[in-house]
Design an enzyme around this catalytic site. Structure first.
Site, PDB file in Angstrom:
ATOM      1  N   SER A   9      38.812  32.477  39.184  1.00  0.00           N
ATOM      2  CA  SER A   9      37.476  33.080  39.265  1.00  0.00           C
ATOM      3  C   SER A   9      36.502  32.357  38.342  1.00  0.00           C
ATOM      4  O   SER A   9      36.708  32.298  37.126  1.00  0.00           O
ATOM      5  CB  SER A   9      37.530  34.552  38.858  1.00  0.00           C
ATOM      6  OG  SER A   9      36.204  35.028  38.665  1.00  0.00           O
ATOM      7  N   HIS A  34      37.347  31.483  43.427  1.00  0.00           N
ATOM      8  CA  HIS A  34      36.920  32.858  43.659  1.00  0.00           C
ATOM      9  C   HIS A  34      35.555  33.036  43.007  1.00  0.00           C
ATOM     10  O   HIS A  34      35.363  32.701  41.832  1.00  0.00           O
ATOM     11  CB  HIS A  34      37.935  33.830  43.043  1.00  0.00           C
ATOM     12  CG  HIS A  34      37.683  35.282  43.329  1.00  0.00           C
ATOM     13  ND1 HIS A  34      37.974  35.874  44.529  1.00  0.00           N
ATOM     14  CD2 HIS A  34      37.147  36.251  42.551  1.00  0.00           C
ATOM     15  CE1 HIS A  34      37.648  37.161  44.472  1.00  0.00           C
ATOM     16  NE2 HIS A  34      37.149  37.418  43.303  1.00  0.00           N
ATOM     17  N   ASP A  36      32.697  35.602  42.016  1.00  0.00           N
ATOM     18  CA  ASP A  36      32.421  37.024  41.791  1.00  0.00           C
ATOM     19  C   ASP A  36      30.930  37.281  41.719  1.00  0.00           C
ATOM     20  O   ASP A  36      30.270  36.872  40.771  1.00  0.00           O
ATOM     21  CB  ASP A  36      33.085  37.475  40.483  1.00  0.00           C
ATOM     22  CG  ASP A  36      34.560  37.721  40.666  1.00  0.00           C
ATOM     23  OD1 ASP A  36      35.357  37.213  39.862  1.00  0.00           O
ATOM     24  OD2 ASP A  36      34.928  38.421  41.635  1.00  0.00           O
ATOM     25  N   MET A  38      27.843  39.857  41.473  1.00  0.00           N
ATOM     26  CA  MET A  38      27.595  41.209  40.951  1.00  0.00           C
ATOM     27  C   MET A  38      26.090  41.486  40.886  1.00  0.00           C
ATOM     28  O   MET A  38      25.310  40.610  40.509  1.00  0.00           O
ATOM     29  CB  MET A  38      28.185  41.327  39.545  1.00  0.00           C
ATOM     30  CG  MET A  38      29.671  41.036  39.506  1.00  0.00           C
ATOM     31  SD  MET A  38      30.292  41.141  37.817  1.00  0.00           S
ATOM     32  CE  MET A  38      32.008  40.728  38.099  1.00  0.00           C
ATOM     33  N   HIS A  67      33.437  37.175  46.627  1.00  0.00           N
ATOM     34  CA  HIS A  67      33.706  38.615  46.436  1.00  0.00           C
ATOM     35  C   HIS A  67      32.387  39.305  46.115  1.00  0.00           C
ATOM     36  O   HIS A  67      31.861  39.169  45.012  1.00  0.00           O
ATOM     37  CB  HIS A  67      34.710  38.743  45.275  1.00  0.00           C
ATOM     38  CG  HIS A  67      35.030  40.133  44.874  1.00  0.00           C
ATOM     39  ND1 HIS A  67      35.721  40.417  43.711  1.00  0.00           N
ATOM     40  CD2 HIS A  67      34.791  41.324  45.461  1.00  0.00           C
ATOM     41  CE1 HIS A  67      35.882  41.724  43.597  1.00  0.00           C
ATOM     42  NE2 HIS A  67      35.327  42.298  44.642  1.00  0.00           N
ATOM     43  N   MET A  69      30.397  42.178  45.015  1.00  0.00           N
ATOM     44  CA  MET A  69      30.405  43.487  44.355  1.00  0.00           C
ATOM     45  C   MET A  69      28.953  43.965  44.336  1.00  0.00           C
ATOM     46  O   MET A  69      28.273  43.980  43.290  1.00  0.00           O
ATOM     47  CB  MET A  69      30.989  43.349  42.942  1.00  0.00           C
ATOM     48  CG  MET A  69      32.496  43.096  42.972  1.00  0.00           C
ATOM     49  SD  MET A  69      33.170  42.478  41.425  1.00  0.00           S
ATOM     50  CE  MET A  69      32.905  40.713  41.677  1.00  0.00           C
ATOM     51  N   MET A 138      41.870  45.645  44.249  1.00  0.00           N
ATOM     52  CA  MET A 138      41.444  45.397  42.867  1.00  0.00           C
ATOM     53  C   MET A 138      42.486  45.947  41.908  1.00  0.00           C
ATOM     54  O   MET A 138      42.989  47.070  42.102  1.00  0.00           O
ATOM     55  CB  MET A 138      40.093  46.053  42.597  1.00  0.00           C
ATOM     56  CG  MET A 138      38.905  45.403  43.297  1.00  0.00           C
ATOM     57  SD  MET A 138      38.691  43.673  42.891  1.00  0.00           S
ATOM     58  CE  MET A 138      38.271  43.765  41.152  1.00  0.00           C
ATOM     59  N   ASP A 176      43.004  41.099  42.054  1.00  0.00           N
ATOM     60  CA  ASP A 176      41.922  40.550  41.243  1.00  0.00           C
ATOM     61  C   ASP A 176      41.687  41.423  40.015  1.00  0.00           C
ATOM     62  O   ASP A 176      41.314  42.581  40.150  1.00  0.00           O
ATOM     63  CB  ASP A 176      40.649  40.513  42.111  1.00  0.00           C
ATOM     64  CG  ASP A 176      39.434  40.001  41.392  1.00  0.00           C
ATOM     65  OD1 ASP A 176      38.352  40.020  41.991  1.00  0.00           O
ATOM     66  OD2 ASP A 176      39.556  39.577  40.222  1.00  0.00           O
TER      67      ASP A 176
HETATM   68  C1  DX5 Z   1      35.682  41.790  38.802  1.00  0.00           C
HETATM   69  C2  DX5 Z   1      36.081  40.361  38.735  1.00  0.00           C
HETATM   70  C3  DX5 Z   1      37.154  40.071  37.656  1.00  0.00           C
HETATM   71  C4  DX5 Z   1      37.505  38.613  37.569  1.00  0.00           C
HETATM   72  C5  DX5 Z   1      38.926  38.383  37.112  1.00  0.00           C
HETATM   73  O1  DX5 Z   1      35.653  42.399  37.643  1.00  0.00           O
HETATM   74  O2  DX5 Z   1      36.579  40.039  39.993  1.00  0.00           O
HETATM   75  O3  DX5 Z   1      38.247  40.845  37.982  1.00  0.00           O
HETATM   76  O4  DX5 Z   1      37.395  37.985  38.771  1.00  0.00           O
HETATM   77  O5  DX5 Z   1      38.920  38.513  35.779  1.00  0.00           O
HETATM   78  P1  DX5 Z   1      40.226  38.273  34.871  1.00  0.00           P
HETATM   79  O6  DX5 Z   1      41.194  37.410  35.633  1.00  0.00           O
HETATM   80  O7  DX5 Z   1      39.685  37.582  33.645  1.00  0.00           O
HETATM   81  O8  DX5 Z   1      40.749  39.649  34.620  1.00  0.00           O
HETATM   82 ZN    ZN Z   2      36.621  39.154  42.253  1.00  0.00          ZN
END
Ligand code: DX5
Ligand code: ZN
Length: 217
Positions: A9, A34, A36, A38, A67, A69, A138, A176
């Site tokens: 990620s 990946h 992320d 947000m 992803h 969010m 998740m 994730d």
């Molecule tokens: C949502 C994100 C995190 C990230 C992974 O919160 O999707 O989960 O990608 O983070 P780590 O691997 O550092 O927990």
């Molecule tokens: Zn993610």
């Protein structure tokens, strides 16, 4: 069974050098990144938008595992598809018509994924399993990297994997949040085949070795 994939990620990479993060993933011999996304509404954090994908797209062949969010992901799937996303995953808990958003993602030429939070009932994904290429279970509540793995989320992985087997489907099961060598083994044995790793990859002294350990190589 799908071959195990590790998807680092970019959230855990240097936000002043995303191209460097992509290069680190390529140096580790991996094929997915990946991303992320947000919005500060669906999750209490902000990350980056489609312009980052558009800037990275011409520099790499990595699979853009995106992803969303976002509270209203349907409003943004077109922008991310146009920016170069290969795969777009949206949350069942967000405020949209899930089936319509998933169909739109595929219409735009991307693989479609549905995500559920650790406290969800896995059956929330069941009406959509024919319309997805991936289910994301998740293993933390989304919003931040570096959180502790929620062991109870393994129930969701098992529930989705059982339904996948019962219906003879072949979608990927992704996890994730808090994924490292130890928690990856728990998730793989529950049925996950696609592992997102932020902190455990980008903060590792040897990211390639960390990736191999998580993939069970
Ligand atoms: C949502 C994100 C995190 C990230 C992974 O919160 O999707 O989960 O990608 O983070 P780590 O691997 O550092 O927990
Ligand atoms: Zn993610």
């Amino acid at each position: 069974m799908n071959p195990v994939v590790l998807a680092p990620s970019l959230l855990a990479a240097d936000h002043a050098d995303f191209a460097g993060g992509v290069a680190a993933i390529e140096r580790a011999g991996l094929g997915w990144v990946h991303l992320d996304i947000m919005d500060g509404h669906f999750v209490p954090n902000l990350s980056f938008g489609p312009q980052v994908l558009a800037a990275l797209r011409p520099r790499t062949k990595l699979h853009f595992d995106t992803h969303l969010m976002l509270l209203n992901p349907d409003r943004y799937v077109e922008a991310f598809a146009k920016a170069g996303a290969d795969r777009i995953t949206v949350h069942a808990e967000a405020d949209h018509d899930v089936a319509r958003t998933l169909a739109r993602i595929r219409e735009l030429g991307c693989s479609a994924g549905i995500a559920i939070n650790p406290d969800a009932d896995p059956s929330a994904t069941f009406p959509h399993l024919d319309a997805v290429d991936l289910v994301l279970c998740m293993t933390v509540f989304p919003g931040f990297g570096g959180q502790a793995f929620i062991a109870g989320a393994a129930e969701n992985i098992r529930g989705v994997a059982a339904e996948r087997a019962r219906r003879g489907l072949a979608f990927r099961i992704e996890v994730d949040g808090g994924i490292n060598a130890e928690t990856a083994a728990v998730c793989r044995s529950a049925g996950a085949d696609t592992l997102v790793a932020g902190t455990s990859f980008f903060k590792a002294p040897d990211p390639a070795a960390a990736a191999r350990a998580m993939a069970g190589a």
